[in-house]
Scaffold this active site. Structure first.
Site, PDB file in Angstrom:
ATOM      1  N   TYR A  98       7.301   6.145  -8.421  1.00  0.00           N
ATOM      2  CA  TYR A  98       7.611   6.068  -6.995  1.00  0.00           C
ATOM      3  C   TYR A  98       6.771   5.000  -6.303  1.00  0.00           C
ATOM      4  O   TYR A  98       6.404   5.138  -5.139  1.00  0.00           O
ATOM      5  CB  TYR A  98       7.381   7.426  -6.329  1.00  0.00           C
ATOM      6  CG  TYR A  98       8.403   7.757  -5.265  1.00  0.00           C
ATOM      7  CD1 TYR A  98       8.675   6.875  -4.234  1.00  0.00           C
ATOM      8  CD2 TYR A  98       9.107   8.952  -5.307  1.00  0.00           C
ATOM      9  CE1 TYR A  98       9.606   7.165  -3.258  1.00  0.00           C
ATOM     10  CE2 TYR A  98      10.045   9.263  -4.332  1.00  0.00           C
ATOM     11  CZ  TYR A  98      10.293   8.366  -3.308  1.00  0.00           C
ATOM     12  OH  TYR A  98      11.224   8.660  -2.338  1.00  0.00           O
ATOM     13  N   HIS A 101       6.487  -0.763  -3.413  1.00  0.00           N
ATOM     14  CA  HIS A 101       5.960  -1.723  -2.445  1.00  0.00           C
ATOM     15  C   HIS A 101       6.793  -3.004  -2.359  1.00  0.00           C
ATOM     16  O   HIS A 101       6.714  -3.726  -1.354  1.00  0.00           O
ATOM     17  CB  HIS A 101       4.499  -2.041  -2.778  1.00  0.00           C
ATOM     18  CG  HIS A 101       3.595  -0.866  -2.562  1.00  0.00           C
ATOM     19  ND1 HIS A 101       2.721  -0.399  -3.523  1.00  0.00           N
ATOM     20  CD2 HIS A 101       3.452  -0.044  -1.498  1.00  0.00           C
ATOM     21  CE1 HIS A 101       2.068   0.661  -3.060  1.00  0.00           C
ATOM     22  NE2 HIS A 101       2.489   0.886  -1.839  1.00  0.00           N
TER      23      HIS A 101
END
Length: 351
Positions: A98, A101
């Site tokens: 997860y 960015h």
């Protein structure tokens, strides 16, 4: 809303109930709104709604409640949590996949919401602000001046980056961190390097072993991972011919994606497991998903809220009427509402 309907509640009771309601709304939006934009296929749209409502759907569940088990009535509202023998938690593997960015831009394109342009057209650019000026102490000072409405419209009309190699936001490579007192630390942080370091330090399996653990076929050569020869050459330069050394995050970003998916198939396996586990193993979505815990009005609030657009509509109805053309707030706002014609955020070209 709770204060209006339950005037006898003190501040603490109001806060606790409101926190539960808000948490459930966030989980629901994540399940049936955000995830189906991240994995843009009709199958996933149906699958995530089944996770929440079951095969019989929302109308049946609203009328009769959770009466037919998890398959027909969904995971939310089960009589008791199902944790499969492991206390409820989010795994290290989930934290590792997860890391998104690359979705973040290097600059925020502020839009002029006072523009007289016709409804649904993209508002004109007012200013392009480097992201360094939108984070940390400087960002805290700047955000109130911009205001929530302009921030929402600006972010809604700006496509995010693609989750792919060579697309990491440059400002996060030299990020000023803060200590517990809020003061700047002397040494900036390279988040890209830190993410690789974190997985290695915590013993998260590297890409090939990670796939084996998920019963997926490992790669035997770089060409199994991607058809992009530039990527293949770069991987060979860094790792040689030893595919077992490939770091998880690098592999996830290099992996050829399924059509409509913003994330790799490897990451999707973890998403699929944790998305279900987050609902079925938490007592606040199973045993205690009732009016006694949430209050009658609170539970109604959760059941009637379907999307982030519903939430924004409650606060800025004129704004969404004028500037949001799409059906989901997680799409680019000036895109067409038809699922078959608009271009989702993650399918826009990378920088």
């Amino acid at each position: 809303m709770l204060k209006d309907h339950y005037p006898d509640f003190d501040d603490e009771k109001l806060y606790r109930r409101a926190r539960l309601v808000t948490s459930a709304v966030i989980a629901k939006i994540h399940t049936i709104d955000w995830t189906v934009e991240l994995l843009k296929t009709d199958t996933l749209l149906a699958g995530m709604r089944i996770n929440w409502y079951g095969f019989l759907g929302k109308k049946f569940k609203d009328l009769f409640g959770h009466i037919c088990g998890p398959i027909l009535s969904g995971l939310v509202g089960l009589k008791k949590p199902r944790d499969h023998g492991i206390p409820y938690s989010l795994t290290e593997e989930f934290v590792s996949v997860y890391r998104m960015h690359c979705l973040l831009p290097d600059k925020l394109i502020l839009r002029d919401i006072k523009s007289t342009k016709p409804a649904y057209e993209c508002p004109p650019v007012q200013e392009e602000v480097p992201m360094e000026k939108m984070v940390g102490k400087e960002g805290e000072k700047r955000l109130p001046k911009i205001g929530m409405e302009q921030m929402l419209v600006s972010m809604g009309h700006q496509a995010c980056g693609a989750l792919t190699l060579w697309n990491y936001p440059s400002w996060m490579r030299n990020l000023v961190a803060h200590d517990v007192n809020g003061d700047d630390r002397p040494n900036p942080v390279d988040m890209a390097a830190l993410e690789i370091y974190r997985d290695r330090e915590r013993g998260v399996a590297r890409y090939n072993e990670f796939r084996r653990n998920l019963l997926m076929i490992p790669i035997s050569k770089w060409e199994d991972l991607t058809e992009d020869q530039e990527v293949v050459e770069a991987l060979r330069e860094v790792y040689g011919n030893n595919v077992e050394k490939l770091d998880l995050l690098v592999g996830l970003h290099a992996e050829k994606k399924i059509k409509g998916f913003a994330i790799s198939e490897t990451a999707f396996f973890i998403f699929l497991l944790i998305a279900s586990r987050r609902l079925e193993a938490d007592r606040f979505f199973t045993t205690n998903f009732n009016s006694k815990t949430y209050t009658e009005r609170g539970l109604e609030w959760v059941n009637k809220t379907e999307t982030l657009k519903d939430v924004i509509d409650r606060h800025f109805p004129e704004m969404t009427r004028k500037w949001m053309r799409c059906s989901s707030a997680f799409s680019v706002w000036d895109s067409a509402p038809d699922r078959t014609t608009y271009i989702p955020l993650y399918l826009r070209p990378a920088r």
